[in-house]
Design a protein around this motif. Sequence first.
Motif, PDB file in Angstrom:
ATOM      1  N   GLN A 139       0.819  -1.208   0.000  1.00  0.00           N
ATOM      2  CA  GLN A 139       0.000   0.000   0.000  1.00  0.00           C
ATOM      3  C   GLN A 139       0.861   1.271   0.000  1.00  0.00           C
ATOM      4  O   GLN A 139       0.498   2.264  -0.616  1.00  0.00           O
ATOM      5  N   LEU A 140       1.984   1.244   0.702  1.00  0.00           N
ATOM      6  CA  LEU A 140       2.893   2.387   0.770  1.00  0.00           C
ATOM      7  C   LEU A 140       4.278   1.868   1.135  1.00  0.00           C
ATOM      8  O   LEU A 140       4.467   1.309   2.219  1.00  0.00           O
ATOM      9  N   THR A 141       5.237   2.040   0.250  1.00  0.00           N
ATOM     10  CA  THR A 141       6.583   1.537   0.523  1.00  0.00           C
ATOM     11  C   THR A 141       7.308   2.462   1.486  1.00  0.00           C
ATOM     12  O   THR A 141       6.941   3.636   1.655  1.00  0.00           O
ATOM     13  N   VAL A 142       8.361   1.933   2.089  1.00  0.00           N
ATOM     14  CA  VAL A 142       9.181   2.740   2.994  1.00  0.00           C
ATOM     15  C   VAL A 142       9.794   3.908   2.237  1.00  0.00           C
ATOM     16  O   VAL A 142       9.850   5.037   2.741  1.00  0.00           O
ATOM     17  N   GLU A 143      10.236   3.650   1.014  1.00  0.00           N
ATOM     18  CA  GLU A 143      10.851   4.716   0.216  1.00  0.00           C
ATOM     19  C   GLU A 143       9.848   5.822  -0.082  1.00  0.00           C
ATOM     20  O   GLU A 143      10.177   7.015  -0.004  1.00  0.00           O
ATOM     21  N   GLN A 144       8.628   5.450  -0.426  1.00  0.00           N
ATOM     22  CA  GLN A 144       7.594   6.451  -0.674  1.00  0.00           C
ATOM     23  C   GLN A 144       7.279   7.238   0.593  1.00  0.00           C
ATOM     24  O   GLN A 144       7.085   8.460   0.544  1.00  0.00           O
ATOM     25  N   ALA A 145       7.221   6.558   1.719  1.00  0.00           N
ATOM     26  CA  ALA A 145       6.930   7.229   2.984  1.00  0.00           C
ATOM     27  C   ALA A 145       8.004   8.245   3.330  1.00  0.00           C
ATOM     28  O   ALA A 145       7.711   9.340   3.828  1.00  0.00           O
ATOM     29  N   HIS A 146       9.258   7.909   3.044  1.00  0.00           N
ATOM     30  CA  HIS A 146      10.365   8.825   3.358  1.00  0.00           C
ATOM     31  C   HIS A 146      10.332  10.068   2.468  1.00  0.00           C
ATOM     32  O   HIS A 146      10.909  11.093   2.831  1.00  0.00           O
ATOM     33  N   ARG A 147       9.661   9.978   1.325  1.00  0.00           N
ATOM     34  CA  ARG A 147       9.584  11.133   0.428  1.00  0.00           C
ATOM     35  C   ARG A 147       8.408  12.053   0.734  1.00  0.00           C
ATOM     36  O   ARG A 147       8.293  13.129   0.146  1.00  0.00           O
ATOM     37  N   LEU A 148       7.532  11.635   1.635  1.00  0.00           N
ATOM     38  CA  LEU A 148       6.387  12.480   1.994  1.00  0.00           C
ATOM     39  C   LEU A 148       6.864  13.701   2.782  1.00  0.00           C
ATOM     40  O   LEU A 148       7.605  13.569   3.755  1.00  0.00           O
ATOM     41  N   THR A 149       6.432  14.886   2.368  1.00  0.00           N
ATOM     42  CA  THR A 149       6.815  16.120   3.059  1.00  0.00           C
ATOM     43  C   THR A 149       5.583  16.986   3.297  1.00  0.00           C
ATOM     44  O   THR A 149       4.607  16.921   2.556  1.00  0.00           O
ATOM     45  N   ASP A 150       5.654  17.822   4.335  1.00  0.00           N
ATOM     46  CA  ASP A 150       4.564  18.759   4.588  1.00  0.00           C
ATOM     47  C   ASP A 150       4.859  20.086   3.901  1.00  0.00           C
ATOM     48  O   ASP A 150       5.847  20.219   3.151  1.00  0.00           O
ATOM     49  N   ALA A 151       4.030  21.087   4.141  1.00  0.00           N
ATOM     50  CA  ALA A 151       4.169  22.375   3.468  1.00  0.00           C
ATOM     51  C   ALA A 151       5.459  23.099   3.827  1.00  0.00           C
ATOM     52  O   ALA A 151       5.918  23.976   3.087  1.00  0.00           O
ATOM     53  N   ASP A 152       6.064  22.723   4.952  1.00  0.00           N
ATOM     54  CA  ASP A 152       7.317  23.353   5.389  1.00  0.00           C
ATOM     55  C   ASP A 152       8.545  22.540   5.000  1.00  0.00           C
ATOM     56  O   ASP A 152       9.662  22.853   5.420  1.00  0.00           O
ATOM     57  N   GLY A 153       8.328  21.481   4.205  1.00  0.00           N
ATOM     58  CA  GLY A 153       9.450  20.666   3.767  1.00  0.00           C
ATOM     59  C   GLY A 153       9.901  19.625   4.775  1.00  0.00           C
ATOM     60  O   GLY A 153      10.925  18.963   4.573  1.00  0.00           O
ATOM     61  N   ILE A 154       9.174  19.455   5.857  1.00  0.00           N
ATOM     62  CA  ILE A 154       9.516  18.456   6.873  1.00  0.00           C
ATOM     63  C   ILE A 154       9.034  17.089   6.403  1.00  0.00           C
ATOM     64  O   ILE A 154       7.876  16.930   6.014  1.00  0.00           O
ATOM     65  N   THR A 155       9.912  16.110   6.405  1.00  0.00           N
ATOM     66  CA  THR A 155       9.543  14.777   5.961  1.00  0.00           C
ATOM     67  C   THR A 155       8.767  14.046   7.056  1.00  0.00           C
ATOM     68  O   THR A 155       8.805  14.416   8.233  1.00  0.00           O
ATOM     69  N   LEU A 156       8.071  12.991   6.648  1.00  0.00           N
ATOM     70  CA  LEU A 156       7.332  12.178   7.617  1.00  0.00           C
ATOM     71  C   LEU A 156       8.251  11.633   8.708  1.00  0.00           C
ATOM     72  O   LEU A 156       7.933  11.765   9.903  1.00  0.00           O
ATOM     73  N   PRO A 157       9.405  11.027   8.367  1.00  0.00           N
ATOM     74  CA  PRO A 157      10.292  10.539   9.441  1.00  0.00           C
ATOM     75  C   PRO A 157      10.750  11.660  10.369  1.00  0.00           C
ATOM     76  O   PRO A 157      10.852  11.455  11.585  1.00  0.00           O
TER      77      PRO A 157
END
Length: 408
Positions: A139-157
């Motif tokens: 459903q969501l790979t680790v690599e994809q999750a690490h590329r998720l960012t918010d409006a301030d550029g902060i990543t999910l991790p």
Amino acid sequence: MTFHSMWAELLPIGRSSASGGYRRFAWSGADTECRAWFRQQAESRGLTYELDRNGNQWAWLGDPAEGDAVVTGSHLDSVPDGGAFDGPLGVVSSFAALDELRARGVRFAKPLAIVNFGDEEGARFGLACVGSRLASVYQLTVEQAHRLTDADGITLPQAMERAGYDPAGIGPDPERLGRIGAFVELHVEQGRALDIGGDQVGIASAIWPHGRWRFDFRGEANHAGTTRLVDRHDPMLPYAETVLAARREARLAGAVATFGKIAVEPNGVNAIPSLVRGWLDSRAADQATLDTVVGGVEKAAREYADAQGVELDVVRESFTPVVEFEHALRDELARILGKERDAVLNVPVLGTGAGHDAGILSGTVPTAMLFVRNPTGVSHSPAEFAAEDDCVAGVTALADVLEGLACR
């Protein structure tokens, strides 16, 4: 604690005094408060509290290692200025249903768990159901999750780490999900079908296929006061026409399509934009209809962009195919509720255009959903509402279902 007292405790957390809506975004201060509330509720009932590798919270009654567990719950995060009921109603009702079962003196034959899935709404990182997607396979790979960012550029991790959680182990959790024999999520209805029919509680049949598409209109920045209209490459014009096209295509197909988020660069009052980025949310009862709507919107957008000398990129950011909840489990819920207190009830079964963690998990474990009446039909808004007697009816229905599935 009663449903009312739990609801009153949770109600102020993350509420905006300006809008009256909620801003409980993943891994934020309000989210941390909600998580602390969940843990306190679990521990006050003598349940075993667990935090899984993806930040989802679990409260266990019995030994999860026995397997075939019955799980219920939902989420506590919100969309921007969302309502009080979407997500939290399911979590509060789960604890209240457990309290009711204990008051009935039932004996549990299977492990029971209550779960709070993290970042269901996707308000911060732009992808819905992150917690359940990460736990599920494919459903969501680790690599994809690490590329998720918010409006301030902060990543999910980074966000998880700043909130005090270790993101090193995020990813599929098949062992945990393998313990689950059935997952039942209670949710406020996001529509008025129950109210129109005069019913307090309903059962979900399916979740419409749905997705999010990003439309990037790239033009040419210039002075708003000195640039002749004929010399402009203004991306706002094709974007505006595309918004209208989405409404038209959805209406013709009997579907829904919404541009609800936009970003503009350079975003100056006296400047022609160089970039207008809009996000399309579209949903339909079947895949063919959804494809027709999105294809029609994109075709129109490209025609409008070409007419203004503007470039267009379209990116599908997320997609969830149609979810047919397991028929056997759905039928079992109908049987249980249909015999409630020796009365024969006709429990309505209805589809929904909204996505849920239950839909994500359906590919891995048997899932089902209960809906509680929403007389306004409004959701993702401070006007979202469910009357207390309907909420209590939902608790009773959930308790009946859990008793039927997990107790002797």
